[in-house]
Structure formats: structure tokens, C-alpha cells
Design a protein around this motif. Sequence first.
Motif, mmCIF file in Angstrom:
data_model
loop_
_atom_site.group_PDB
_atom_site.id
_atom_site.type_symbol
_atom_site.label_atom_id
_atom_site.label_comp_id
_atom_site.label_asym_id
_atom_site.label_seq_id
_atom_site.Cartn_x
_atom_site.Cartn_y
_atom_site.Cartn_z
ATOM 1 N N LYS A 4 17.571 -9.771 0.642
ATOM 2 C CA LYS A 4 17.718 -8.314 0.561
ATOM 3 C C LYS A 4 17.465 -7.640 1.909
ATOM 4 C CE LYS A 4 16.885 -7.736 -4.324
ATOM 5 N NZ LYS A 4 16.006 -7.235 -5.379
ATOM 6 N N GLY A 5 16.516 -8.163 2.652
ATOM 7 C CA GLY A 5 16.180 -7.543 3.941
ATOM 8 C C GLY A 5 17.299 -7.673 4.958
ATOM 9 N N LEU A 6 18.019 -8.800 4.898
ATOM 10 C CA LEU A 6 19.062 -9.046 5.910
ATOM 11 C C LEU A 6 20.464 -8.705 5.404
ATOM 12 C CD1 LEU A 6 17.803 -12.442 7.461
ATOM 13 C CD2 LEU A 6 17.349 -10.109 8.239
ATOM 14 N N GLU A 7 20.548 -8.163 4.198
ATOM 15 C CA GLU A 7 21.855 -7.840 3.607
ATOM 16 C C GLU A 7 22.675 -6.926 4.534
ATOM 17 O OE1 GLU A 7 21.654 -7.472 -0.797
ATOM 18 O OE2 GLU A 7 22.476 -5.495 -0.332
ATOM 19 N N GLY A 8 23.941 -7.292 4.726
ATOM 20 C CA GLY A 8 24.822 -6.429 5.523
ATOM 21 C C GLY A 8 24.757 -6.681 7.014
ATOM 22 N N LEU A 9 23.882 -7.578 7.465
ATOM 23 C CA LEU A 9 23.806 -7.877 8.900
ATOM 24 C C LEU A 9 24.745 -9.046 9.216
ATOM 25 C CD1 LEU A 9 21.060 -6.264 8.741
ATOM 26 C CD2 LEU A 9 20.249 -7.793 10.511
ATOM 27 N N SER A 10 25.406 -8.982 10.359
ATOM 28 C CA SER A 10 26.244 -10.105 10.777
ATOM 29 C C SER A 10 25.337 -11.198 11.343
ATOM 30 C CB SER A 10 27.217 -9.650 11.868
ATOM 31 O OG SER A 10 26.473 -9.326 13.032
ATOM 32 N N ALA A 11 25.904 -12.397 11.490
ATOM 33 C CA ALA A 11 25.121 -13.499 12.072
ATOM 34 C C ALA A 11 24.637 -13.117 13.475
ATOM 35 C CB ALA A 11 25.956 -14.767 12.114
ATOM 36 N N GLU A 12 25.489 -12.453 14.238
ATOM 37 C CA GLU A 12 25.119 -12.009 15.591
ATOM 38 C C GLU A 12 23.878 -11.117 15.537
ATOM 39 O OE1 GLU A 12 25.774 -12.585 19.006
ATOM 40 O OE2 GLU A 12 26.816 -14.096 17.824
ATOM 41 N N ILE A 28 0.858 -1.197 0.000
ATOM 42 C CA ILE A 28 0.000 0.000 0.000
ATOM 43 C C ILE A 28 0.889 1.241 0.000
ATOM 44 C CG2 ILE A 28 -1.798 1.317 1.220
ATOM 45 C CD1 ILE A 28 -2.738 -1.356 2.467
ATOM 46 N N LEU A 29 1.952 1.208 0.802
ATOM 47 C CA LEU A 29 2.794 2.403 0.936
ATOM 48 C C LEU A 29 4.058 2.338 0.089
ATOM 49 C CD1 LEU A 29 1.851 2.506 4.595
ATOM 50 C CD2 LEU A 29 1.519 4.460 3.103
ATOM 51 N N GLY A 30 4.240 1.259 -0.628
ATOM 52 C CA GLY A 30 5.322 1.173 -1.614
ATOM 53 C C GLY A 30 6.717 1.005 -1.055
ATOM 54 N N GLU A 31 6.850 0.389 0.119
ATOM 55 C CA GLU A 31 8.201 0.216 0.681
ATOM 56 C C GLU A 31 8.997 -0.823 -0.116
ATOM 57 O OE1 GLU A 31 8.613 -0.285 4.878
ATOM 58 O OE2 GLU A 31 7.518 1.554 5.287
ATOM 59 N N SER A 32 10.245 -0.484 -0.372
ATOM 60 C CA SER A 32 11.113 -1.367 -1.164
ATOM 61 C C SER A 32 11.950 -2.255 -0.234
ATOM 62 C CB SER A 32 12.067 -0.520 -2.002
ATOM 63 O OG SER A 32 12.926 0.204 -1.133
ATOM 64 N N ASP A 33 12.538 -3.294 -0.823
ATOM 65 C CA ASP A 33 13.448 -4.155 -0.057
ATOM 66 C C ASP A 33 14.605 -3.328 0.508
ATOM 67 O OD1 ASP A 33 12.209 -6.723 -0.375
ATOM 68 O OD2 ASP A 33 12.902 -6.751 -2.446
ATOM 69 N N ARG A 34 15.047 -2.346 -0.250
ATOM 70 C CA ARG A 34 16.187 -1.526 0.198
ATOM 71 C C ARG A 34 15.831 -0.710 1.448
ATOM 72 N NH1 ARG A 34 18.152 3.480 -0.338
ATOM 73 N NH2 ARG A 34 20.378 3.610 0.081
ATOM 74 N N LEU A 35 14.640 -0.090 1.407
ATOM 75 C CA LEU A 35 14.196 0.692 2.569
ATOM 76 C C LEU A 35 14.024 -0.217 3.785
ATOM 77 C CD1 LEU A 35 13.171 3.338 3.840
ATOM 78 C CD2 LEU A 35 10.900 2.832 2.911
ATOM 79 N N ILE A 36 13.450 -1.382 3.536
ATOM 80 C CA ILE A 36 13.227 -2.345 4.621
ATOM 81 C C ILE A 36 14.571 -2.770 5.221
ATOM 82 C CG2 ILE A 36 12.429 -4.731 5.055
ATOM 83 C CD1 ILE A 36 10.148 -3.976 2.915
ATOM 84 N N ASN A 37 15.560 -2.986 4.375
ATOM 85 C CA ASN A 37 16.902 -3.344 4.848
ATOM 86 C C ASN A 37 17.501 -2.233 5.715
ATOM 87 O OD1 ASN A 37 20.127 -3.143 3.694
ATOM 88 N ND2 ASN A 37 19.487 -5.013 4.717
ATOM 89 N N LEU A 38 17.322 -0.993 5.293
ATOM 90 C CA LEU A 38 17.847 0.133 6.079
ATOM 91 C C LEU A 38 17.166 0.186 7.447
ATOM 92 C CD1 LEU A 38 18.013 2.879 3.272
ATOM 93 C CD2 LEU A 38 19.973 1.842 4.464
ATOM 94 N N LYS A 39 15.873 -0.061 7.454
ATOM 95 C CA LYS A 39 15.129 -0.042 8.721
ATOM 96 C C LYS A 39 15.579 -1.177 9.640
ATOM 97 C CE LYS A 39 10.916 2.189 6.997
ATOM 98 N NZ LYS A 39 9.438 2.165 7.002
ATOM 99 N N ILE A 40 15.756 -2.363 9.074
ATOM 100 C CA ILE A 40 16.180 -3.508 9.901
ATOM 101 C C ILE A 40 17.567 -3.221 10.489
ATOM 102 C CG2 ILE A 40 16.849 -5.958 9.862
ATOM 103 C CD1 ILE A 40 14.639 -6.409 7.771
ATOM 104 N N LYS A 41 18.464 -2.707 9.660
ATOM 105 C CA LYS A 41 19.825 -2.424 10.164
ATOM 106 C C LYS A 41 19.791 -1.393 11.283
ATOM 107 C CE LYS A 41 21.923 -1.951 6.073
ATOM 108 N NZ LYS A 41 22.847 -2.002 4.941
ATOM 109 N N ALA A 42 18.987 -0.347 11.095
ATOM 110 C CA ALA A 42 18.904 0.704 12.120
ATOM 111 C C ALA A 42 18.306 0.147 13.407
ATOM 112 C CB ALA A 42 18.057 1.865 11.603
ATOM 113 N N ALA A 43 17.263 -0.661 13.276
ATOM 114 C CA ALA A 43 16.597 -1.217 14.461
ATOM 115 C C ALA A 43 17.558 -2.107 15.244
ATOM 116 C CB ALA A 43 15.354 -2.009 14.043
#
Length: 255
Positions: free
Chosen positions: A149-157, A101-116
Amino acid sequence: MRTLFLAGNWKMNTNSATSVNLAAGLVRELAPIQNVRIAVCPPFVYLQSVAAALSASQIELGAQDVYYEGNGAFTGEISCEMLKDCGCTYVIIGHSERRHILGESDRLINLKIKAAVKAGLKPIFCVGELLEERDNGKTFDVVEQQIRKGLEGLSAEQVKTVTIAYEPVWAIGTGRNATPQQAQEVHERIRRQLKETYGAELAEKMTIQYGGSAKPANTAELLAQPDVDGLLVGGASLKVEDFAAMVKTAAALKK
Ligand code: PEP
């Protein structure tokens, strides 16, 4: 052994009185339950009053979304620190309503997950296919790509702190849940992907929730599946008796 985890996504429902009543009702009903992880995710504006209603209970608080920047000129957005300040432990990221509905991309979601994750919040990261994608045999590809794509750049920890919620879009708010077999098939694939990427030990520990028209009547059969570790619940989380019944069913299951 994974502890079952049930989270209620209240979406854009409740008001200041009904949100507190709902939280207080759950606290009352669920006080004796200690073997299930429980969270509720009210609208942003009721986080603090719901946090107060949940205080001294085992029920944890989550938000429905977050923005990835720390602070500044981002009108209308809410930061990780603000959510923590309001008492949140969890945050839903990538819900299908935000993707579609709001058009969130995998990239935006990845940025949010990393920040969280960096801020110490635990993401509930939603993935799931559209009906058309399922009908075209694309379910595994879609989900695999959303996770990668959502977990890209996150370490296993860091990945360890993430809960994955498999939510087939055609099952959300439609009254038509995935069959337990359909859910298990995708959950098993998700766990296999986590194993290939992060190793068997981590994959075995990861919580994978199912979401999509989960209700008291289908809770036991969904949770009986070996790779279904909990539920993300929309509609049924708005009624104390329904959500409490689901948590009690989970508590009674020997997994
Ligand atoms: C959801 O919003 O995450 C959801 C699963 O909704 P519902 O249970 O109403 O299908």
C-alpha cells in the motif's frame, strides 16, 4: 554491494542548543568515516541550524515527517519543498508513532511517499507489526501489506529512491530489540517481495534498515545479517558517543 545506512531519528527531543551540539559532536567524531551513509533527523524547528552544523560534513539531513500537498491552507503542516529548502535529503514517512499515536493510514503514507519522491526527497519508509500481530503469526502479512500500500503507484525508478525501515513496534523505545534472526527473517521476506514486484536487480540494490532498540551493543550482530543494510536509531542517536560508536562498528564491518 549495498552501502550501510545509519539514520538517527531524534523524535521530539533536543532544543536549539543541544541539537546543534549533537550534530557538531557527530561531525567531529565521524569525520574519517566515508564508507557508511549517515543521516540525522532532528525536529522540524531545528533543521536549519542542524544543517549549518553539518555543512561541509558527509552527514546528511532528514526530516521526521512531511505533508503531501505543495502549499496552501494546511495549518501546522510542512511541505516537501520546505524540507528541501532547509537542506533535507531524506524524510521519514510512516513511522509507527505516526501510524499508532497520530492515526496515519496506509493511504496517507502512500500520498506522502509519492509527494516526497516526486519532489526529489528520499523517503525512509517505516513498516512493522504490533506485538499482538507477531504473536498471532501475522508479521509477514502486515509488513507485506504496508509495503504494497505504501509503494502503490510508484514506478520501479521511483521505488529505487526509497529506503525501507523494518521497525517492529514492540521493539521501538522498549529496550527489547528483535533478535538478529527475527530481523533477518523479515528483511529477507521484504527483499523477496521487492523482487517479485520490481525484479531481482532492484531488490538487490534496495536498502532495508532495521529499527527498534538498536544500540552499540547489538549493532554488529544486527548488521551482520545478510539482508540488514543499516539501522534507524531512536534513543541511541541522541548521544554522540553511542551513535558514533554504532557508525564506527558499521564502518568496520566487511559486508
Ligand atoms: C525509532 O524511533 O525509529 C526507533 C527505532 O527508536 P528506538 O531506537 O529508540 O527504539
